[in-house]
Design a protein around this motif. Sequence first.
Motif, mmCIF file in Angstrom:
data_model
loop_
_atom_site.group_PDB
_atom_site.id
_atom_site.type_symbol
_atom_site.label_atom_id
_atom_site.label_comp_id
_atom_site.label_asym_id
_atom_site.label_seq_id
_atom_site.Cartn_x
_atom_site.Cartn_y
_atom_site.Cartn_z
ATOM 1 N N PHE A 44 30.269 41.363 41.810
ATOM 2 C CA PHE A 44 29.993 41.545 43.233
ATOM 3 C C PHE A 44 30.840 42.699 43.783
ATOM 4 N N THR A 45 32.126 42.714 43.434
ATOM 5 C CA THR A 45 33.031 43.755 43.918
ATOM 6 C C THR A 45 32.644 45.124 43.372
ATOM 7 N N GLN A 46 32.176 45.172 42.115
ATOM 8 C CA GLN A 46 31.693 46.435 41.560
ATOM 9 C C GLN A 46 30.553 46.990 42.415
ATOM 10 N N PHE B 47 29.249 46.043 33.662
ATOM 11 C CA PHE B 47 30.597 46.184 33.128
ATOM 12 C C PHE B 47 30.712 47.321 32.109
ATOM 13 N N ASP B 48 29.962 48.383 32.365
ATOM 14 C CA ASP B 48 30.152 49.629 31.634
ATOM 15 C C ASP B 48 31.293 50.400 32.301
ATOM 16 N N GLY B 49 32.124 51.082 31.485
ATOM 17 C CA GLY B 49 33.275 51.790 32.015
ATOM 18 C C GLY B 49 32.922 53.094 32.701
ATOM 19 N N ALA C 29 35.682 54.991 30.075
ATOM 20 C CA ALA C 29 34.385 55.640 30.260
ATOM 21 C C ALA C 29 33.667 55.721 28.918
ATOM 22 N N GLY C 30 32.378 55.418 28.932
ATOM 23 C CA GLY C 30 31.597 55.452 27.702
ATOM 24 C C GLY C 30 31.650 54.176 26.890
ATOM 25 N N ASP D 33 29.882 40.916 25.277
ATOM 26 C CA ASP D 33 29.537 39.637 25.899
ATOM 27 C C ASP D 33 30.710 38.665 25.808
ATOM 28 N N GLY D 34 31.406 38.685 24.700
ATOM 29 C CA GLY D 34 32.567 37.808 24.560
ATOM 30 C C GLY D 34 33.618 38.085 25.612
ATOM 31 N N ASP D 35 33.867 39.377 25.887
ATOM 32 C CA ASP D 35 34.840 39.739 26.913
ATOM 33 C C ASP D 35 34.359 39.352 28.311
ATOM 34 N N LYS D 36 33.080 39.484 28.546
ATOM 35 C CA LYS D 36 32.530 39.068 29.848
ATOM 36 C C LYS D 36 32.692 37.561 30.029
#
Length: 360
Positions: free
Chosen positions: A173-175, A320-322, A335-336, A341-344
């Motif tokens: 949401f904040t993104q 959640f792409d940098g 960046a890039g 999914d595990g980190d999410k």
Amino acid sequence: MKRSLIVLFVALSVALCGTAFAMEAIPAEKINCGFVYIGPVGDGGWTYMHDQGRLEMESAFPGLKSSYVESVPEGPDSARVMETFVRNGSKVIFATSFGYMDFVQDVAKRYPDVVFMHCSGYKRADNVGIYFGRMYQARYLSGLVAGKMTKNNVIGFVAAHPIPEVIRGINAFTQGVRKANPEAEVKVVWLFSWFDPGKEKEATKALIDSGADVISMHADSGAAPQTAEEAGVYVVGYNNDMSQYAPTKHLTAPIWDWGIVYKRVIEQVTMGTWKSEDIWWGLKEGMVGLSKYGKDVPEEVKKLVEEEKTRIISGEWDVFDGPIKDQSGTIKVEAGQSLSDGDKLSMNWFVEGVKGDIPK
């Protein structure tokens, strides 16, 4: 209620799954689905939307019957409810809250010929599948709207429990908020509850008193939107179109379509093709989305949302792409690169722009 993972759990899930589950096709009229609900069907949010999915499932399969038990605590009572469903002939059981997970596993071991589907968990077995949705994608889109509509650059977030699912939603949401308005910040107040209209109301009031002129939420009732409406403050709902609670101030809401999963599972069971899997669908599959817009949302904001939605669905980009920074300004995703999914699913940090702490 819902999803809390660490990367290790992925390996655990695979280990638990074991050998393939073989089943014969079951006619729809003999399935007799059972649903275990964490809240009341009339909550207007999480449980209400699961029940809408149940009804959609029933209408898609002539002869299919289903039943539910509402307001089942995340404890031994859930096992008793599932046992009762099995004794009454249920061949498929849907458990719709995270805290039911271990009880699903225990009951499923005793009834290897019954299909169990657990919403938001991480433990699978031969006869246990898991399902959830990429709600973070719809959260991001709703953040775009909120970021464009705030005048004070302060947005409040009424948050249920400090678990990865909720944290991930706040971050997404904040993104969106910061994409639309880099000067805006998101203030978080924790409820430590999924469904408590009184707490939700007080948290909303506190956020408004602190300067928030837009409210968002991860809670299961319409109390936050109703309170925002009474205060003349814009609100982004959750789970369901909550404009009924805030007819003039509701901007939009990230919403669920659980019927997509329920119909798929029943179709597979009737064909004898069901197997344990981890379903995690998003905007592309239609499992998550946005409700209708409020009358005050400008056309240029709607256009921005559609552009970003198209990027996500096409696979060109995801939330959640940098590059992504955390609250301290440290780069968490270069960046890039993209979060796995595990980190999410194990997220335990806030992105830049969030004001608040994550309780331990």
